[in-house]
Scaffold this motif. Sequence first.
Motif, short mmCIF file in Angstrom:
data_model
loop_
_atom_site.label_atom_id
_atom_site.label_comp_id
_atom_site.label_asym_id
_atom_site.label_seq_id
_atom_site.Cartn_x
_atom_site.Cartn_y
_atom_site.Cartn_z
N GLY A 38 -5.71 -7.47 19.45
CA GLY A 38 -4.48 -8.19 19.16
C GLY A 38 -4.27 -8.42 17.67
N GLN A 39 -3.93 -9.66 17.33
CA GLN A 39 -3.61 -9.98 15.94
C GLN A 39 -4.83 -9.92 15.03
OE1 GLN A 39 -1.50 -13.79 16.41
NE2 GLN A 39 0.35 -12.74 15.74
N ARG A 40 -6.01 -10.15 15.57
CA ARG A 40 -7.21 -10.02 14.74
C ARG A 40 -7.42 -8.57 14.33
NH1 ARG A 40 -7.93 -14.22 18.03
NH2 ARG A 40 -8.95 -16.10 17.23
N ALA A 41 -7.20 -7.66 15.24
CA ALA A 41 -7.30 -6.24 14.88
C ALA A 41 -6.22 -5.86 13.88
CB ALA A 41 -7.18 -5.38 16.15
N GLU A 42 -5.02 -6.41 14.06
CA GLU A 42 -3.92 -6.15 13.12
C GLU A 42 -4.27 -6.69 11.74
OE1 GLU A 42 0.82 -7.30 12.59
OE2 GLU A 42 -0.25 -7.77 14.45
N LEU A 43 -4.90 -7.87 11.70
CA LEU A 43 -5.31 -8.46 10.44
C LEU A 43 -6.34 -7.59 9.74
CD1 LEU A 43 -5.01 -11.04 8.67
CD2 LEU A 43 -6.88 -12.02 10.00
N LEU A 44 -7.30 -7.07 10.49
CA LEU A 44 -8.32 -6.21 9.91
C LEU A 44 -7.71 -4.93 9.36
CD1 LEU A 44 -11.28 -5.56 9.35
CD2 LEU A 44 -11.46 -4.67 11.68
N ARG A 45 -6.78 -4.34 10.10
CA ARG A 45 -6.13 -3.12 9.62
C ARG A 45 -5.34 -3.38 8.34
NH1 ARG A 45 -5.18 -2.41 15.25
NH2 ARG A 45 -3.08 -3.30 15.03
N ALA A 46 -4.64 -4.51 8.28
CA ALA A 46 -3.86 -4.84 7.09
C ALA A 46 -4.78 -5.04 5.88
CB ALA A 46 -3.02 -6.09 7.34
N ALA A 47 -5.93 -5.69 6.09
CA ALA A 47 -6.88 -5.89 4.99
C ALA A 47 -7.47 -4.57 4.51
CB ALA A 47 -7.98 -6.85 5.43
N GLU A 48 -7.82 -3.71 5.45
CA GLU A 48 -8.40 -2.42 5.07
C GLU A 48 -7.38 -1.56 4.34
OE1 GLU A 48 -9.72 -1.02 8.83
OE2 GLU A 48 -11.73 -1.94 8.67
N ALA A 49 -6.11 -1.66 4.74
CA ALA A 49 -5.07 -0.88 4.07
C ALA A 49 -4.90 -1.30 2.62
CB ALA A 49 -3.74 -1.03 4.82
N ARG A 50 -5.22 -2.55 2.31
CA ARG A 50 -5.11 -3.04 0.93
C ARG A 50 -6.47 -3.07 0.24
NH1 ARG A 50 -1.57 -8.47 1.21
NH2 ARG A 50 -2.44 -8.60 -0.91
N ALA A 51 -7.48 -2.49 0.87
CA ALA A 51 -8.83 -2.42 0.30
C ALA A 51 -9.39 -3.82 0.02
CB ALA A 51 -8.83 -1.57 -0.97
N ILE A 52 -9.12 -4.75 0.90
CA ILE A 52 -9.64 -6.11 0.76
C ILE A 52 -11.02 -6.17 1.43
CG2 ILE A 52 -9.29 -8.52 1.45
CD1 ILE A 52 -6.27 -7.93 1.41
N PRO A 53 -12.04 -6.65 0.73
CA PRO A 53 -13.37 -6.75 1.34
C PRO A 53 -13.34 -7.65 2.58
CG PRO A 53 -13.49 -7.08 -1.04
CD PRO A 53 -12.04 -7.07 -0.68
N VAL A 54 -14.08 -7.25 3.60
CA VAL A 54 -14.12 -7.99 4.86
C VAL A 54 -15.56 -8.38 5.15
CG1 VAL A 54 -13.64 -7.95 7.33
CG2 VAL A 54 -12.11 -6.75 5.73
N LEU A 55 -15.79 -9.67 5.40
CA LEU A 55 -17.10 -10.18 5.78
C LEU A 55 -17.04 -10.66 7.23
CD1 LEU A 55 -18.13 -12.24 2.61
CD2 LEU A 55 -18.67 -9.87 3.17
#
Length: 360
Positions: free
Chosen positions: A90-107
């Motif tokens: 859902g929205q968590r997956a959408e959030l992860l995709r949006a962060a990866e598209a902007r090259a934002i580090p994810v922990l």
Amino acid sequence: MPLLPAVGAGTWPCCGLPLTRPFSQATRRGGRPGGEELGRLPLDDLASVPRPAEGPELLFGLSPCLLALQAARRRVARLLLQACRSGLQGQRAELLRAAEARAIPVLRPRRRELDALCRHQVHQGVCMEVSPLRPRPWAEAEAARPGDDPQQLWLVLEGLQDPRNLGAVLRSAHFLGVDKVITSRRNSCPLTPVVSKASAGAMEVMDVFSTDDLAGFLQARARQGWLVAGTVGCPGPEIASSSKIPITRCLDFLWDRPTLLVLGNEGSGLSRAVQASCQLLLTILPGRQLPPGLESLNVSVAAGILLHSICSQRKGFPVEGRREQLLHDPQDPSASSEAARAAQHPGLSSGSEKESQDGG
């Protein structure tokens, strides 16, 4: 940067936020818990640590973080998504995709680590390290003129200090179609992560401005042809007869020109200078005789009632068509479900649902 050492050190290195909220002196002495914290509420909504002037802050909650990414008004240093055994949906997956598209580090910290970082606020398993969001100078809002749209509505807030009140007001304002929000720079709660969470992320996408001279701003707009409508609690007969400014029930108000709706401080209401700048005062009448202490409404509740009474007069207000359809065919279950879906905002409707799923 690994998260566990940061948690063990007691602070989050980028924001310098303590991981546990210290007990006040009053609590240690056996006084009423929270007394000092409540007294500091106008100054800071996340405990006694001052808000960084320019440093990053921790935004939390699913809708605030997702809408902040979509609006792209903040600089985002990193995204923290709660580690879980099942995959993101859902929205968590959408959030992860949006962060990866902007090259934002994810922990991917654990729940208890996020709880500590957020001081046990309801984070829904999502946090972001972001730059602060500030109101824009009101001079940037001067482009709009009354002739552009006779049904413009701006919400003006003087001295709102409780961050959850401010967030709830912004959420209602966005939902009901307010065009802009103006706040007083003095004695007002800043646009903090708590405000964003209470607004279900509406703060991230709204036009919010501020001014040092609220009375001057209102007077300038009145000269341009705007109606300046203040608000007042339920007036007694002696107040209504002595008031130099007309007092009108919100249900009797006719919205036929661009309007500034002015709400005051939670305790003291509008200041004398601001009230004197109003051409009209709106009030909400109670439905019964009320005992002392219950004569007024919470400012966020009053804002919702006032805004709905005004915005429902807007031509093409979406509720009208649905109401007529439901009245013509009250037995149609699909109409009811469609109306419920139409009333939801894609970013603002999910907050309460997700909170209930995540223990909020």
